[in-house]
Design a protein around this motif. Structure first.
Motif, short mmCIF file in Angstrom:
data_model
loop_
_atom_site.label_atom_id
_atom_site.label_comp_id
_atom_site.label_asym_id
_atom_site.label_seq_id
_atom_site.Cartn_x
_atom_site.Cartn_y
_atom_site.Cartn_z
N UNK A 75 5.97 10.76 -10.01
CA UNK A 75 5.47 9.65 -9.33
C UNK A 75 6.34 8.24 -9.49
N UNK A 76 6.88 8.06 -10.68
CA UNK A 76 7.43 6.96 -11.08
C UNK A 76 8.50 6.65 -10.06
N UNK A 77 9.24 7.77 -9.72
CA UNK A 77 10.63 7.50 -8.84
C UNK A 77 10.35 7.83 -7.50
N UNK A 78 8.90 7.82 -7.16
CA UNK A 78 8.48 7.92 -5.46
C UNK A 78 8.21 6.69 -5.19
N UNK A 79 9.25 5.90 -4.44
CA UNK A 79 9.27 4.51 -4.24
C UNK A 79 9.54 4.37 -2.67
N UNK A 80 9.70 3.30 -2.06
CA UNK A 80 10.12 2.85 -0.81
C UNK A 80 11.27 2.96 -0.50
N UNK A 81 12.33 2.58 -1.68
CA UNK A 81 13.73 2.59 -1.35
C UNK A 81 14.25 4.13 -1.34
N UNK A 82 13.53 4.99 -2.23
CA UNK A 82 14.18 6.46 -2.17
C UNK A 82 13.52 7.26 -1.11
N UNK A 83 12.37 6.90 -0.72
CA UNK A 83 11.61 7.70 0.35
C UNK A 83 11.52 7.23 1.69
N UNK A 84 11.75 5.84 1.78
CA UNK A 84 11.54 5.45 3.08
C UNK A 84 10.31 4.95 3.42
N UNK A 85 10.19 3.74 3.96
CA UNK A 85 8.66 3.24 4.09
C UNK A 85 7.71 3.95 4.88
N UNK A 86 8.01 4.68 5.87
CA UNK A 86 7.11 5.47 6.84
C UNK A 86 6.52 6.57 5.90
N UNK A 87 7.56 7.41 5.37
CA UNK A 87 7.17 8.57 4.34
C UNK A 87 6.23 7.92 3.08
N UNK A 88 6.85 7.04 2.45
CA UNK A 88 5.98 6.50 1.37
C UNK A 88 4.71 6.19 1.82
N UNK A 89 4.45 5.30 2.66
CA UNK A 89 3.30 4.99 3.09
C UNK A 89 2.26 5.86 3.21
#
Length: 413
Positions: free
Chosen positions: A260-274
């Motif tokens: 979870x720590x490295x699951x963020x907007x910058x790495x995942x992308x805004x849509x998929x992250x949200x």
């Protein structure tokens, strides 16, 4: 059918009492643990009249969902806890974080060592007590500082950054506790060296994977158009990390935390992250988390309040004073905060919350509190006393912070 009824009762009770706790400005987890305590009492009292409640205190379905709750709570904690949160106040927070771990850990160990009966595992039991008291609850501190509009002031930023560090240290200590419980021995120097090497290996490998490879990994996942693919990928990473932790002799739940720590907007992308974040948050806070906290309450014996009131009072005193001194003194001496702000930082980090309950729960499941002289009243009530300490400190934190901050609300830096 009985399993479904047990789960339904726990969900409804956890939701109702969680909402009641929030209504009086307390964390929902306080109400959810309380719900479990009350359900256990009601189940014992009413089972002759309502047979479906019989056995709810040790229901396999409730305990199974509660264990899944641990996994998702650590996954969600990792998602919510950004490394960048330490930010500009990281340097100032280091002394506060170290003091906030060392002083409660040492004083908790000393208290437990003195009062627990002599046995082969007394040192391990005392260490678990110290670890439990060394944890800080980020959510509790953040909520109160937010209520006072102090999240962007020095005391709020230092306290939250230090709490982030303390929780990470707590997760590392949890790995050490797990190894101690598994081996049954207090660590000697070679064991500590090997243990630290294992911990360092786990965090180094998962940091490299998370920091360097997660972005291309999530770009590849983004190209796969399949319902639930992002969530499945995140859970797969968490499970792989967890298996890696277990292979090193650490606890499995380190895996979901680092995933979870490295699951963020910058790495995942805004849509998929949200979309994934909303799903994890809904499942965790709406179902699995409440059942986990309520399941903790099911195993608590409230008679500890009567049978060992002196020990419980001593635990609470050490828990509160340990954070007040361990965090407040460094904030005053090294960070330039005045005594009121330093006290606010110490009190703000006094709530233990979920991570302490994880530590206590894992030690309980391993049977650590049943070893040694089980007839000793303090040892017999140790688990319940620790859970009650977590609940009471979490409940006291916002109350005491209001007393410290309210007269000078507008003057905080």
């Amino acid at each position: 059918m009985e399993a479904g009824i047990h789960l339904l009762v726990m969900l409804v009770a956890a939701w109702v009492f969680g909402r009641l706790a929030e209504a009086i400005k307390l964390p929902a987890s306080v109400g959810q643990v309380t719900a479990g305590v009350l359900v256990a009492i009601a189940g014992d009292a009413l089972s002759p009249l309502i047979p479906m409640l019989d056995g709810i205190s040790n229901s396999p379905s409730v305990m199974g969902v509660g264990e899944a709750g641990i996994f998702f709570l650590l996954l969600y904690a990792g998602i919510e806890m950004r490394p960048s949160e330490i930010g500009d106040h990281g340097t100032k927070a280091v002394a506060v974080a170290i003091g906030g771990v060392v002083i409660p850990l040492a004083s908790g160990f000393a208290l437990a060592w003195v009062v627990l009966p002599e046995s082969d595992v007394r040192s391990i039991q005392a260490f678990v007590v110290g670890v439990a008291l060394s944890i800080s609850a980020i959510a509790v501190a953040a909520k109160v500082f937010m209520d006072f509009n102090l999240m962007h002031h020095s005391i709020g930023r230092v306290a939250i950054a230090a709490a982030v560090m303390d929780d990470i240290i707590g997760i590392i200590l949890l790995g050490i506790v797990t190894s101690m419980v598994a081996t049954g021995n207090m660590p000697d120097l070679p064991f500590i060296a090997i243990m630290l090497l294992k911990v360092a290996t786990f965090f180094a490998v998962t940091w490299v994977l998370g920091d360097k490879l997660s972005a291309p990994f999530w770009r590849a996942i983004h190209r796969i158009h399949m319902p639930g693919m992002r969530l499945m990928a995140l859970l797969s990473v968490a499970l792989i990390y967890g298996l890696f932790a277990e292979a090193l002799g650490l606890h499995f739940i380190l895996g979901p935390f680092m995933a979870g720590l490295y699951f963020d907007v910058e790495r995942v992308g805004a849509k998929d992250y949200k979309s994934t974040d909303v799903t994890v948050k809904t499942v965790t806070k709406g179902i699995l988390g409440p059942v986990f906290f309520a399941s903790i309450g099911l195993t608590v014996d409230p008679s500890a309040l009567i049978e060992v009131p002196g020990f419980l009072a001593a635990l609470l005193a050490v828990a509160m004073a340990g954070k007040l001194i361990g965090c407040g003194v460094p904030a005053y001496l090294f960070n330039g905060h005045d005594m009121r702000d330093a006290a606010a930082i110490g009190i703000g980090m006094s709530g233990r919350g979920a991570v302490e309950l994880f530590v206590i729960s894992i030690a309980y499941q391993a049977g650590l509190f049943a070893l040694g002289n089980g007839h000793d009243p303090i040892l017999a009530n140790l688990y319940s006393a620790l859970v009650l300490t977590a609940i009471i400190t979490t409940a006291l934190t916002p109350v005491l912070l209001r007393l410290v901050l309210l007269p000078h609300k507008g003057s905080a830096r």
